[in-house]
Design an enzyme around this catalytic site. Structure first.
Site, PDB file in Angstrom:
ATOM      1  N   HIS A 191      -1.335 -11.265  -6.635  1.00 20.12           N
ATOM      2  CA  HIS A 191      -0.481 -10.482  -7.309  1.00 20.12           C
ATOM      3  C   HIS A 191       0.622  -9.760  -6.895  1.00 20.12           C
ATOM      4  O   HIS A 191       1.337  -9.161  -7.424  1.00 20.12           O
ATOM      5  CB  HIS A 191      -1.848  -9.488  -8.083  1.00 20.12           C
ATOM      6  CG  HIS A 191      -2.116  -8.364  -7.082  1.00 20.12           C
ATOM      7  ND1 HIS A 191      -1.296  -6.943  -7.104  1.00 20.12           N
ATOM      8  CD2 HIS A 191      -2.902  -8.339  -5.730  1.00 20.12           C
ATOM      9  CE1 HIS A 191      -1.914  -6.348  -6.345  1.00 20.12           C
ATOM     10  NE2 HIS A 191      -2.533  -7.063  -5.425  1.00 20.12           N
TER      11      HIS A 191
ATOM     12  N   GLN B 278       3.739  -9.149   1.440  1.00 15.86           N
ATOM     13  CA  GLN B 278       5.034  -8.553   0.963  1.00 15.86           C
ATOM     14  C   GLN B 278       6.171  -9.642   1.409  1.00 15.86           C
ATOM     15  O   GLN B 278       7.308  -9.788   0.621  1.00 15.86           O
ATOM     16  CB  GLN B 278       5.321  -7.333   1.337  1.00 15.86           C
ATOM     17  CG  GLN B 278       4.585  -6.223   0.826  1.00 15.86           C
ATOM     18  CD  GLN B 278       4.455  -5.881  -0.359  1.00 15.86           C
ATOM     19  OE1 GLN B 278       5.472  -6.360  -1.318  1.00 15.86           O
ATOM     20  NE2 GLN B 278       3.690  -5.169  -1.082  1.00 15.86           N
TER      21      GLN B 278
ATOM     22  N   THR C 265     -19.580 -17.145  -6.603  1.00 13.94           N
ATOM     23  CA  THR C 265     -18.876 -18.169  -7.067  1.00 13.94           C
ATOM     24  C   THR C 265     -17.235 -18.028  -7.094  1.00 13.94           C
ATOM     25  O   THR C 265     -16.536 -17.072  -7.555  1.00 13.94           O
ATOM     26  CB  THR C 265     -19.218 -18.466  -8.875  1.00 13.94           C
ATOM     27  OG1 THR C 265     -20.699 -18.497  -8.653  1.00 13.94           O
ATOM     28  CG2 THR C 265     -18.794 -19.679  -9.366  1.00 13.94           C
TER      29      THR C 265
ATOM     30  N   SER D 223      -1.428 -12.632  -0.975  1.00 14.54           N
ATOM     31  CA  SER D 223      -2.162 -12.146  -2.195  1.00 14.54           C
ATOM     32  C   SER D 223      -1.431 -12.705  -3.470  1.00 14.54           C
ATOM     33  O   SER D 223      -0.188 -12.814  -3.359  1.00 14.54           O
ATOM     34  CB  SER D 223      -2.094 -10.399  -1.958  1.00 14.54           C
ATOM     35  OG  SER D 223      -2.422 -10.015  -3.577  1.00 14.54           O
TER      36      SER D 223
ATOM     37  N   ASN E 231       5.222  -2.514   3.434  1.00 19.68           N
ATOM     38  CA  ASN E 231       5.140  -2.298   1.932  1.00 19.68           C
ATOM     39  C   ASN E 231       5.604  -1.193   1.487  1.00 19.68           C
ATOM     40  O   ASN E 231       5.668  -0.947   0.205  1.00 19.68           O
ATOM     41  CB  ASN E 231       3.516  -2.738   1.334  1.00 19.68           C
ATOM     42  CG  ASN E 231       2.823  -1.604   2.179  1.00 19.68           C
ATOM     43  OD1 ASN E 231       2.861  -1.362   3.356  1.00 19.68           O
ATOM     44  ND2 ASN E 231       1.764  -1.074   1.352  1.00 19.68           N
TER      45      ASN E 231
ATOM     46  N   ALA F  44      -6.508  -9.300  -0.903  1.00 21.00           N
ATOM     47  CA  ALA F  44      -5.896  -9.219   0.387  1.00 21.00           C
ATOM     48  C   ALA F  44      -6.703  -8.270   1.377  1.00 21.00           C
ATOM     49  O   ALA F  44      -6.635  -8.618   2.787  1.00 21.00           O
ATOM     50  CB  ALA F  44      -4.479  -9.049   0.236  1.00 21.00           C
TER      51      ALA F  44
ATOM     52  N   CYS G 183      -2.542   2.051  -2.316  1.00 20.58           N
ATOM     53  CA  CYS G 183      -3.725   2.203  -1.867  1.00 20.58           C
ATOM     54  C   CYS G 183      -3.952   3.688  -1.190  1.00 20.58           C
ATOM     55  O   CYS G 183      -5.082   3.989  -0.876  1.00 20.58           O
ATOM     56  CB  CYS G 183      -4.020   1.128  -0.652  1.00 20.58           C
ATOM     57  SG  CYS G 183      -4.137  -0.475  -1.395  1.00 20.58           S
TER      58      CYS G 183
END
Length: 379
Positions: free
Chosen positions: A215, A190, A242, A213, A162, A84, A327
């Site tokens: 995950h 979120q 790829t 995102s 978040n 993200a 983060c």
């Protein structure tokens, strides 16, 4: 239907950090597994043979599933990215040619704030928009900034925060952006698991481009996406070579499950969040809630008076929770979100963030309350 577990195997800690990352859903894993097998080894960019074309079809089908998560029009485009944060970078750099004024809320994700600092040094006027004590954008400040810009601008505003779970007034923001001809990039990471977020169509009622995102939706780590209205797609596809077909297929299955489960997940997480707050406030005098009571389901951020939250977590090895954004956890700085809400550094360092998830139970919540109360009694 398969589902994630709240705890790691082998008696690991109770997992209460779903805002940082959600466990992979069993149905998502099942959808991904065939794409790790030899007969699905094709590169989606290899159109001259059947395995490559099969991978390309799977990615195209996955793009439609991800676009449906934000009710995107048929002509919207989906660009898959390695994360993200990378999607945010592509969006902001692609939508902000030299000289365009950039507006950003003070509580955006670190990846956005770092990017706009770079834009500030590249011939962009950058305005940091304030929020109120609940983490809600001050609409009058947004309108004043749009008027002052005097030309079409770029706004980056997330749908749901978040750290404290504030849900921004999307309709009002969209109306202001339309009135002033402003492009709106929205970090929707979120929000979409428990609430609607609609990409702006012809009427431009919603964001023009949305970051997502996998995950944060019980999908795999390592894949994000930009969903953009027609004409706004980034200039290049998957940025790092790829496309990982298995991850993209997993993202799509997670999106399908999120849409089907959204109402049930919202009700489940809202009830658990209320239970957690009631339990903590009953046993911890002086506790403060950061963010709105009617915010993002599953998100609870609290300040414990006179406590260093990082030290407290050392006494809670059986609970997996955090002091704020993953983060920023290693920065040594107080949360920029909490300081934007008006907390001083001491209060910010005394704050815990709970991220409840689809597999969290009432017993898990009660266990967490009891463990934190016990740890504080021994300090």
């Amino acid at each position: 239907m398969g589902g994630p577990s709240t705890a790691t195997g082998g008696g690991g800690p109770l997992y209460l950090d779903h805002l940082a990352s959600t466990p992979l859903d069993a149905d998502v894993l099942a959808a991904m597994l065939p794409w790790f097998q030899p007969d699905h080894a094709g590169n989606a960019q290899s159109a001259h043979h059947a395995p490559g074309r099969a991978a390309a079809r799977a990615i195209s089908q996955s793009a439609r599933a991800v676009a449906a998560l934000v009710d995107a029009p048929a002509d919207a485009t989906v660009t898959f990215t390695p994360s993200a944060s990378e999607a945010n970078r592509l969006a902001l750099q692609g939508l902000a040619p030299a000289g365009v004024p950039v507006l950003v809320s003070a509580i955006e994700h670190d990846s956005v704030l770092r990017l706009v600092e770079g834009l500030r040094g590249a011939d962009h006027a950058v305005t940091l928009l304030p929020v109120d004590g609940q983490g809600l954008l001050r609409l009058e400040a947004l309108e004043a900034a749009l008027v002052e810009a005097g030309r079409p601008a770029l706004l980056s505003l997330m749908a749901a925060n978040n750290e404290v779970g504030s849900l921004q007034p999307l309709a009002a923001v969209g109306a202001l952006c339309r009135r002033h001809g402003t492009l709106w990039h929205c970090d929707g990471v979120q929000r979409v698991a428990t609430g609607p977020l609609t990409l702006g169509g012809k009427d431009r009622s919603g964001p023009d481009i949305i970051t997502l995102s996998a995950h944060k939706l019980y999908g795999p780590q390592g894949v994000g996406a930009l969903v953009a209205r027609a004409g706004l797609a980034p200039a290049r596809p998957w940025p790092w070579g790829t496309p990982p077909t298995a991850l993209i297929v997993g993202f799509a299955e997670a999106a399908r499950l999120a849409l089907r489960r959204r109402d049930d997940d919202r009700a489940h997480l809202s009830a658990l969040t209320a239970r957690l707050w009631a339990g903590l406030s009953a046993v911890l005098p002086g506790i403060r809630r950061n963010g709105p009571a009617d915010g993002l389901p599953g998100c609870l951020n609290v300040t414990l008076a006179g406590v260093d939250a990082a030290d407290l977590l050392l006494d809670l090895p059986d609970l997996a929770l955090s002091t704020g954004s993953a983060c920023r956890s290693a920065s040594g700085q107080p949360s920029h979100v909490l300081t934007a809400l008006g907390l001083d550094a001491t209060a910010a360092f005394g704050s815990l963030r709970f991220g409840l998830g689809r597999g969290t139970t009432a017993a898990d919540v009660d266990q967490a309350v009891a463990r934190i109360a016990a740890a504080l009694r021994t300090r």
